[in-house]
Design an enzyme around this catalytic site. Structure first.
Site: not given
Ligand code: PBG
Length: 326
Positions: A195, A248
């Site tokens: 991520k 991601k």
């Molecule tokens: C954190 C989380 C995020 C997303 C999914 N889980 C946001 C972040 O890391 O700030 C982002 C998903 C998206 O942008 O569609 N719990």
């Protein structure tokens, strides 16, 4: 080779193109992310994500019915609690918003809908970081314990899969251990393994009210310059017991998806994130893109790169378009 070899021969008719197509997209590959808000009675639109809402728990049975009728196999739940605290303790309450949402969806749809829960602290902490904070430091090891308790509480509510998105080191092992100790060895872990600290999450943070109050997430989420490091992340999560690994965002990271697919034999998920959705929605609303064509192209490209599962806010529309194609 030319003129004996002519690659255009197999592109001549739709039937031929269909027969030799390398990648395919099916509704069976899609997961729909849902924001459930404890403080509202009626759905509230997310401004930066046209067509998406924050939903009260009460509207989930109708959503479940719609998803099942479209053949969408799974939801990913994000909770927005009425109150937050410094350690995100609200996230483990049996009556918490996600726990109630899981029970409601399972009661409504049973085995016809898989319920996946996002396991993280950022939606529940006053400072909006994904871990426990001391000064300006996001602590790793003390965070694992509460993440593990949160995952167990989701499993107790009936979650089929838990999906840790915090990017702390060692969380898959901690969660696997806690689930097994609590008798939930059947609950799977889909880890947000690679991520990235990305600019494409802003609409989500607006929807989930989870923007960090200070600093950013670069001390725990990955640097977008790195791809080999993503393989190390996946390797560790696999060793710790992840069942599915995720990359991601998706679109700017198709190379990472492809490399993970080549190197590992675990199922690969890709998260087509909020900013990617917002880009297509905005350009389509302006009349600059044909939304349906662009979305199906993007989702199929994510499959071609090697993703088995795609998390996308376009899931409902894509399911309808795929149905029309058939
Ligand atoms: C954190 C989380 C995020 C997303 C999914 N889980 C946001 C972040 O890391 O700030 C982002 C998903 C998206 O942008 O569609 N719990």
């Amino acid at each position: 080779m030319f003129p004996r070899v002519r690659l255009r021969r197999l592109r001549r008719t739709e039937r031929l193109r269909e027969m030799v197509a390398e990648a395919s997209l099916s509704v069976r590959n899609l997961v729909y992310p849902v924001f459930v808000d404890e403080s509202i009675e009626r759905r509230v639109p997310v401004e930066s994500m046209p067509g998406q809402w924050r939903l009260p728990v009460g509207e989930l049975p109708a959503l479940a019915e719609e998803l099942v009728s479209l053949g969408i196999p799974a939801v990913m739940l994000f909770g927005i609690p009425a109150e937050k605290d410094a350690r995100g303790e609200v996230s483990v309450k049996p009556e918490g918003v996600v726990q109630r949402a899981v029970r409601t969806l399972k009661r409504a749809a049973g085995d016809e809908l898989l319920v996946i829960t996002d396991v993280c602290l950022c939606e529940y902490t006053t400072h909006g970081h994904c871990g426990i904070v001391e000064g300006r430091e996001v602590l790793n090891d003390p965070t694992l314990e509460i993440l593990a308790r949160q995952a167990v509480s989701h499993a107790e509510a009936g979650a089929d899969v838990v999906a840790p998105s915090d990017m702390m080191d060692g969380r898959v092992a901690a969660i696997r251990q806690a689930l097994d100790d609590a008798g939930f060895e059947r609950v799977a872990i889909m880890s947000y393994s690679a991520k990235y600290a990305s600019a494409f999450y802003s609409p989500f943070r607006d929807a989930a009210r989870s923007a960090p109050a200070f600093g950013d997430r670069r001390s725990y989420q990955m640097d977008f310059r790195n791809a080999r490091e993503a393989l190390r992340e996946v390797e560790m999560d696999a060793a710790e017991g992840a069942d599915i690994v995720m990359v991601k965002p998706a679109l700017a990271y198709l190379d990472v998806i492809a490399r993970v697919r080549e190197r590992f034999s675990l199922p690969v998920a890709a998260y087509n994130v909020s900013g990617e959705y917002a880009m297509l929605k905005a350009a389509s609303a302006a009349g600059w893109l044909d939304e349906r064509a662009a979305v199906l192209e993007v989702l199929t490209a994510i499959r071609r790169a090697g993703a088995d599962v795609i998390l996308t806010y376009h899931a409902l529309e894509a399911a309808r378009w795929l149905e029309e194609v058939r």
